[in-house]
Design a protein around this motif. Structure first.
Motif, short mmCIF file in Angstrom:
data_model
loop_
_atom_site.label_atom_id
_atom_site.label_comp_id
_atom_site.label_asym_id
_atom_site.label_seq_id
_atom_site.Cartn_x
_atom_site.Cartn_y
_atom_site.Cartn_z
N VAL A 1 0.84 -1.08 0.14
CA VAL A 1 0.07 -0.05 -0.04
C VAL A 1 0.89 1.16 0.04
O VAL A 1 0.61 2.17 -0.75
CB VAL A 1 -1.05 -0.10 1.16
CG1 VAL A 1 -1.52 1.31 1.49
CG2 VAL A 1 -2.07 -1.10 0.99
N VAL A 2 1.89 1.30 0.72
CA VAL A 2 2.77 2.51 0.77
C VAL A 2 3.56 2.74 -0.39
O VAL A 2 3.51 3.93 -1.02
CB VAL A 2 3.85 2.36 1.88
CG1 VAL A 2 4.93 3.35 1.81
CG2 VAL A 2 3.37 2.27 3.29
N LEU A 3 3.93 1.54 -1.02
CA LEU A 3 4.60 1.64 -2.66
C LEU A 3 3.40 2.42 -3.34
O LEU A 3 4.10 3.19 -4.46
CB LEU A 3 5.07 0.26 -2.86
CG LEU A 3 6.11 -0.19 -2.18
CD1 LEU A 3 6.74 -1.62 -2.45
CD2 LEU A 3 7.53 0.96 -2.29
N ILE A 4 2.44 1.63 -3.45
CA ILE A 4 1.17 2.26 -4.20
C ILE A 4 1.06 3.65 -4.04
O ILE A 4 1.08 4.58 -5.10
CB ILE A 4 0.02 1.54 -4.02
CG1 ILE A 4 0.08 0.33 -4.48
CG2 ILE A 4 -1.12 2.21 -4.54
CD1 ILE A 4 -0.02 -0.05 -5.94
N ALA A 5 1.23 4.31 -2.92
CA ALA A 5 1.01 5.60 -2.52
C ALA A 5 1.86 6.72 -3.11
O ALA A 5 1.43 7.61 -3.56
CB ALA A 5 0.80 5.85 -1.03
N ILE A 6 3.11 6.26 -3.14
CA ILE A 6 4.28 7.06 -3.48
C ILE A 6 4.66 7.00 -4.97
O ILE A 6 5.45 7.59 -5.41
CB ILE A 6 5.59 6.92 -2.36
CG1 ILE A 6 6.00 5.30 -2.76
CG2 ILE A 6 5.10 7.30 -1.06
CD1 ILE A 6 7.38 5.03 -2.11
N THR A 7 4.18 5.73 -5.72
CA THR A 7 4.32 5.70 -7.06
C THR A 7 2.99 5.80 -8.00
O THR A 7 2.89 6.62 -8.86
CB THR A 7 4.90 4.49 -7.53
OG1 THR A 7 4.10 3.32 -6.79
CG2 THR A 7 6.31 4.24 -6.60
N LEU A 8 1.98 4.92 -7.80
CA LEU A 8 0.80 5.00 -8.34
C LEU A 8 -0.08 6.16 -8.15
O LEU A 8 -0.48 6.67 -9.25
CB LEU A 8 -0.01 3.70 -8.12
CG LEU A 8 -1.15 3.23 -8.87
CD1 LEU A 8 -0.78 3.41 -10.45
CD2 LEU A 8 -1.98 2.06 -8.49
N VAL A 9 -0.02 6.67 -7.10
CA VAL A 9 -0.95 7.94 -6.77
C VAL A 9 -0.56 8.96 -7.46
O VAL A 9 -1.36 9.60 -8.23
CB VAL A 9 -0.98 8.22 -5.24
CG1 VAL A 9 -1.72 9.55 -5.15
CG2 VAL A 9 -1.83 7.16 -4.37
N PRO A 10 0.79 9.31 -7.60
CA PRO A 10 1.26 10.39 -8.28
C PRO A 10 0.89 10.28 -9.84
O PRO A 10 0.52 11.37 -10.44
CB PRO A 10 2.57 10.75 -8.03
CG PRO A 10 3.15 9.44 -7.61
CD PRO A 10 2.00 8.92 -6.75
N ALA A 11 1.04 9.11 -10.42
CA ALA A 11 0.78 8.94 -11.78
C ALA A 11 -0.67 8.82 -12.03
O ALA A 11 -0.97 9.66 -13.10
CB ALA A 11 1.23 7.56 -12.12
N VAL A 12 -1.54 8.45 -11.08
CA VAL A 12 -2.96 8.91 -11.37
C VAL A 12 -3.35 10.16 -11.42
O VAL A 12 -4.12 10.63 -12.12
CB VAL A 12 -3.67 7.94 -10.34
CG1 VAL A 12 -5.22 8.41 -10.39
CG2 VAL A 12 -3.57 6.35 -10.44
N LEU A 13 -2.55 11.02 -10.50
CA LEU A 13 -3.01 12.38 -10.32
C LEU A 13 -2.42 13.09 -11.43
O LEU A 13 -3.08 14.13 -12.21
CB LEU A 13 -2.28 13.06 -9.15
CG LEU A 13 -2.60 12.62 -7.66
CD1 LEU A 13 -1.46 13.16 -6.63
CD2 LEU A 13 -4.01 13.05 -7.64
N GLY A 14 -1.41 12.47 -12.19
CA GLY A 14 -1.17 13.49 -13.58
C GLY A 14 -2.00 12.97 -14.50
O GLY A 14 -2.24 14.02 -15.50
#
Length: 735
Positions: A316-329
């Motif tokens: 979950v932490v790895l998702i938060a700092i990698t996938l979340v910024p990608a989805v925000l983009g």
């Protein structure tokens, strides 16, 4: 760390397509791995070194089980219609003819009817048949179970109540289902009103579900390499889903605040990962350490639960700092705070004080009264915890809608409560001159103990130096009197060993469960002490203060005792049981207190950090102590409120589960988060901080010099960017 996260966030933004495809590829690889390896859970919950385990080892050595005894067993319990008995010709014919169909299943090894074994109650109305299979209980196929259900339908059709028990389970623990969907739906609604946007609300849900799936796949594959119980998966689902939404929420909130201040999209995403992402990593590590800390109690299955849940949090932490910024983009400006849904925006007041909110002003105006009220409430809720009893839920605590529960009740009705919790005593007379005489004498001494319904004659082994005695207590397996009987046998064993040189060892599933519960009960204060010390040291480093960490730890202790008291009140004492659909009051799940300590600690520290770090930031930037408290409540309070509500909605969804273990964990964690987030963190913390004033942030100079500097808010990167903005004449970003 902030600088590295800043670069990572910027990279994830620029390479958003590749990041999303990368995570998709990882999930596909995990699915392929799972399909190839399968999943095998180990439901064993033994603890090495227990007296009952040692006795079981002796029993298996001196009385090696026959191959016939290793197979799974289904016990069919029958109750004759009113006015008849099982010996009535029509009833006997119906039962016998139905059981004659069982051997047609090639997987069935033996069928013992109540008429062959004489297993009929004194009033002749209740009896049971045992159907043994060639394979172990967990390998009995669904097809075989369906054939037994068909046989049961035949006897029920003849008016005979027929229920199913034994080692083969018919009511499986459900992992995933409507309850989780309800939790996610409620979380979506909370986020939608928090952000006044359906699109924005959906982003944390999507990323959290991706993290949840990744964590589950890792755990399922891990069952091939380690002993993992199915309940571990439920715990991992609870934790990863809740924190996954929360961690994405923290980064998303910071991003939206920065967009509102005019920060460029790419820069905002990078800064959000550097600042909120730093706090997310710290919070995640806190939860991970707390879960891994379960291993210190030295109980294998509890260690497995903690480690599997920790794995899910790592994902979950790895998702938060990698996938979340990608989805925000990908979402771009469509999630900007300027774009609000008209229907949802009514909940957002347009006239607000930029420095404080109503709740913050209220709790800081009457701090002493609020603290007294909080302490009194905690005391009232904590009192029931003083008589907490631990145990392992059996079929007697399942819903009456399950055939296992009805079978349990029928056995109790026909043969007494003790039939569901028999004890086995192994007699070791190998050091006595006359083994047979010693065994008979020991059996008589045991039979004189209170709360015993019956004692079978001793069954000697081949050498005649060991014997096995079966004992039926008068009370059920989770009754305190049964526990007292086990201790009475052991007390008697010490005297017999000293006087007669004969060793008595009590075992059986009931004794094993009693020993496990007592071992876990002993572990609670040890684990709680370790967690409290760890929290104190950690928070002193983070907040560079003495009183703030002490306040945080005292708040955690208040949350813990209130939560355990609530658990005893509802689950053990039965108050409000109807409201929460608790089938049967009984002892708390034996590993629940330790789990609650670990999980509640991690979540409590999350809320503490996100709330108080903003207060510290404003105080260090020149605001007075009270204004910094109000500012923290204004800016971080709504996020903590939303995060707490999301946690509550996710945990509360498990209250609807049919399995009593899942239901009880969901209920207790729901209350724990509710109390800690809203009574302790959102009420008592600002009240205490307001009362302490400047003293809250005092730290002796000698201690300040030796403490490491931990930047959990990414303040270093913010200063650097602020300096760059000033040099390039850009609008200064002021957090």
């Amino acid at each position: 760390m902030g600088k590295y996260l800043y670069k990572l966030g910027g990279w994830a933004y620029r390479k958003r397509g590749k990041v999303i495809l990368g995570w998709l590829a990882i999930l596909i690889a995990l699915v392929i791995g799972l399909v190839s390896l399968g999943a095998t859970f180990d439901e064993g919950m033994s603890i090495p070194g227990m007296k009952s385990e040692k006795a079981m080892d002796v029993l298996n050595k001196e009385f090696p089980p026959n191959k016939n005894e290793n197979g799974g067993q289904i016990r069919m319990i029958f109750k004759a219609p009113k006015g008849e008995t099982l010996e009535s010709p029509s009833v006997q014919k119906a039962i016998q003819s139905s059981l004659d169909l069982a051997p047609k299943d090639k997987e069935v090894k033996t069928v013992l009817t109540p008429y062959q074994t004489g297993s009929i109650s004194k009033d002749k109305r209740i009896g049971y048949a045992d159907i043994t299979y060639k394979v172990e209980a967990d390998k009995v196929t669904e097809d075989s179970k369906e054939k037994i259900k068909d046989i049961a339908k035949l006897t029920r059709g003849a008016g005979i109540q027929t229920e199913l028990g034994g080692s083969v389970s018919f009511s499986k623990m459900e992992i995933g289902g409507p309850s989780e969907v309800i939790g996610i739906a409620v979380a979506f609604i909370i986020l939608a009103f928090t952000f006044a946007s359906f699109l924005t609300a959906g982003l944390p849900i999507i990323t959290a579900v991706v993290g949840l799936i990744g964590g589950i796949l890792c755990i399922l594959i891990g069952t091939n390499f380690a002993s993992i119980q199915s309940v571990s998966l439920t715990l991992a689902v609870m934790i990863s889903l809740a924190v996954g939404i929360d961690y994405a929420l923290f980064i998303l909130t910071r991003h939206r605040q920065q967009l509102a201040e005019g920060i460029d999209m790419k820069e905002s995403v990078a800064r959000s990962v550097a600042t909120a992402g730093s706090a997310v990593i710290f919070a995640g590590l806190t939860v991970i350490v707390a879960l891994c800390g379960l291993s210190v109690v030295g109980i294998p299955f509890l260690t497995a639960m903690g480690l599997t849940a920790a794995i899910s949090v790592v994902v979950v932490v790895l998702i938060a700092i990698t996938l979340v910024p990608a989805v925000l983009g990908i979402a771009g400006h469509r999630i900007s705070p300027a774009r609000k849904n008209r229907f949802l925006s009514w909940a957002h007041s347009k006239k607000t004080d930029p420095e404080s909110n109503k709740w913050g002003r209220f709790v800081t105006r009457y701090p002493i009264l609020i603290i007294l009220a909080g302490v009194i409430l905690t005391g009232i809720l904590s009192v029931p915890a003083l008589h907490m009893e631990l145990g392992l839920p059996d079929n007697g605590m399942k819903s009456k809608n399950t055939t296992e529960r009805r079978a349990y009740d029928l056995m109790s009705e026909g043969y007494g409560d003790g039939i569901n919790g028999p004890l086995v005593v192994v007699v070791d007379a190998s050091k006595h001159k006359d083994s047979q005489e010693a065994i008979i004498k020991a059996t008589k001494e045991i039979g004189d103990l209170p709360n015993i319904a019956s004692v079978t004659p001793p069954i000697p082994n081949k050498s005649g130096k060991f014997a096995m005695i079966n004992i039926l207590p008068k009370t059920g397996p989770n009754d305190a009197k049964t526990k007292d009987l086990v201790h009475a046998i052991r007390d008697k064993a010490e005297k017999v060993k000293k006087d007669e040189k004969v060793e008595l060892m009590v075992t059986g599933s009931t004794a094993v469960n009693i020993d496990i519960s007592e071992k876990l009960s002993e572990a609670v204060p040890k684990f709680a002490s370790i967690i409290v010390i760890f929290a104190l040291v950690l928070l002193i480093v983070v907040f560079r203060s003495i009183l703030v960490p002490v306040k945080a730890v005292l708040g955690f202790i208040m949350s813990l005792t209130a939560t355990l008291g609530f658990a005893v009140l509802v689950l053990q004492d039965g108050h409000l049981a109807t409201l929460f659909d608790i089938p049967q009051a009984g002892p708390l799940l034996n590993f629940m207190p330790v789990l609650v300590i670990g999980i509640l600690f991690g979540l409590a520290m999350d809320y503490e950090v996100f709330l108080v770090s903003r207060m510290r930031e404003d105080y260090t930037h020149g605001k007075d102590a009270k204004k910094s408290v109000l500012s923290g409540m204004k800016h971080s309070g709504p996020v903590v409120t939303a995060a707490g509500l999301i946690m509550i909605s996710v945990f509360a969804s498990f209250i609807f589960a049919g399995d009593i273990m899942i239901k009880s964990m969901g209920l207790v964690l729901t209350f724990g988060v509710l109390f800690d987030a809203f009574i302790v963190r959102m009420t008592l913390v600002p009240a205490v901080m307001s009362l302490l004033g400047k003293a809250a942030w005092h730290l002796p100079k000698w201690l300040d010099r030796i403490l490491p500097n931990v930047d959990i808010e990414g303040e270093s990167i913010l200063k650097e960017k602020k300096s760059e903005d000033q040099k390039s004449h850009k609008p200064v970003y002021d957090k």
